[in-house]
Enzyme design. Structure first.
Site, PDB file in Angstrom:
ATOM      1  CB  THR A   1      -0.876   0.077   1.159  1.00 19.53           C
ATOM      2  OG1 THR A   1      -1.582  -1.179   1.239  1.00 19.53           O
ATOM      3  CG2 THR A   1      -1.836   1.204   1.359  1.00 19.53           C
TER       4      THR A   1
ATOM      5  CE1 TYR B   1     -15.193   2.093  -7.629  1.00 21.72           C
ATOM      6  CE2 TYR B   1     -16.069   0.019  -8.506  1.00 21.72           C
ATOM      7  CZ  TYR B   1     -16.026   1.359  -8.315  1.00 21.72           C
ATOM      8  OH  TYR B   1     -17.042   2.227  -9.161  1.00 21.72           O
TER       9      TYR B   1
ATOM     10  CE1 TYR C   1      -2.765  -4.302   4.863  1.00 21.57           C
ATOM     11  CE2 TYR C   1      -1.993  -4.302   2.537  1.00 21.57           C
ATOM     12  CZ  TYR C   1      -2.218  -3.617   3.844  1.00 21.57           C
ATOM     13  OH  TYR C   1      -1.902  -2.257   3.726  1.00 21.57           O
TER      14      TYR C   1
ATOM     15  CE  LYS D   1       0.322  -4.198   6.655  1.00 15.64           C
ATOM     16  NZ  LYS D   1       1.158  -3.353   5.309  1.00 15.64           N
TER      17      LYS D   1
END
EC number: 4.-.-.-
Length: 298
Positions: free
Chosen positions: A43, A105, A131, A159
């Site tokens: 990210t 999204y 994640y 994570k």
């Protein structure tokens, strides 16, 4: 796999092409500091602004440059079959694990998220770290994490960039059922807290420019020097103020790197924009405070 893992920024030139010379410098810097893992296509690395081929190229170059630390590649996408291809590619180039964010999204039900990760795990034979970052993508319910961990041996951990101790605590309960399941925080400010609760480390953006503080916390904790670890954790919390000042993780971290004199240009790929002089000066004050504090402690 445990410890301090760094989600790398992706350095760009003024024309927005990837600056591989800066990438090489950065990875060498981090490995010399002793970080436990290097993570590309993150990210913080603006992976959503990279083309499909650029993601592969960056993954390949990162693998080539990483020689001492674990090497992780982000392979997340809104397209399940694109995730499969990127994840297989990560295996082919010799990555130690992939980090896969939940689809973003479009809002998905828990069943769809479970199916997405299950299909990838079944078709790509490489360790996978889930994640969870609900501020940017579909949240991953703890029960879904549990089912995935118990049904797929190659899903090795998660994570969690989630601002919730309750969520972290529930994730740690998954470790009670599967001992080798890893729980990492994605938030610098939760690093020490997660370690005290039984977590395995952190995948944290501030480690791009201040890995020494994360490593000192890790080492102090392992040595049971908890007073020192708490002092350092408080310093790290103050450093994370850069996130509130800047408009994005990438802008905050790249400006902090510039403030420290790293050979990284203050350039983000559109649609992201680098913050201006006022924000830079505030971030520089925080970075300089930390540097002054370190000098005083020597």
């Amino acid at each position: 796999m445990e410890g301090v893992i760094v989600p790398l920024v992706t350095p760009f030139k003024e024309d927005y092409s990837i600056d591989f010379e800066a990438l090489e410098w950065h990875i060498e810097f981090l490995e010399d500091k002793g970080v436990h893992g290097i993570f590309t296509n993150s990210t913080t690395g603006e992976f959503t602004s990279l083309s499909f081929e650029e993601k592969k190229l960056l993954a390949e170059k990162g693998r080539e440059l990483t020689s001492k630390a674990y090497y992780l590649v982000g392979t997340g996408s809104t397209n399940t079959f694109e995730v499969i291809e990127l994840t297989k590619h990560a295996k082919d180039i010799g990555a130690d694990a992939t980090v896969i964010v939940s689809p973003y999204y479009c809002k998905l039900k828990d069943e769809a998220i479970f199916r997405h990760f299950s299909i990838v795990a079944e078709r790509a034979d490489i360790p996978i770290i889930l994640y969870a970052i609900p501020s940017c993508a579909n949240p991953i319910n703890v029960e879904i994490v549990r089912k995935l961990a118990l049904e797929h041996s190659n899903i090795i951990g998660i994570k969690a960039s989630v601002d919730s101790l309750t969520y972290l605590g529930e994730l740690l309960e998954v470790k009670e059922e599967r001992k080798d399941f890893k729980v990492f925080t994605g938030l610098d400010q939760y690093f020490f807290t997660l370690l005290t609760l039984g977590g395995d480390g952190g995948i944290m953006a501030c480690a791009n420019f201040a890995p020494e503080i994360h490593l000192e916390i890790w080492n102090a904790f392992k040595e049971k020097n908890f007073r020192r670890a708490i002092e350092l954790a408080r310093e790290l919390v103050r450093i994370t103020k850069i996130y509130k000042i800047a408009s994005s993780f990438a802008s905050a971290v790249k400006l902090a790197m510039v403030a420290k004199g790293f050979p990284i240009r203050p350039v983000l790929r559109p649609p992201y924009v680098i913050d201006g002089e006022e924000v830079f000066n505030e971030i520089r004050e925080i970075v300089e405070w930390r540097q002054m504090l370190r000098k005083e402690s020597l």
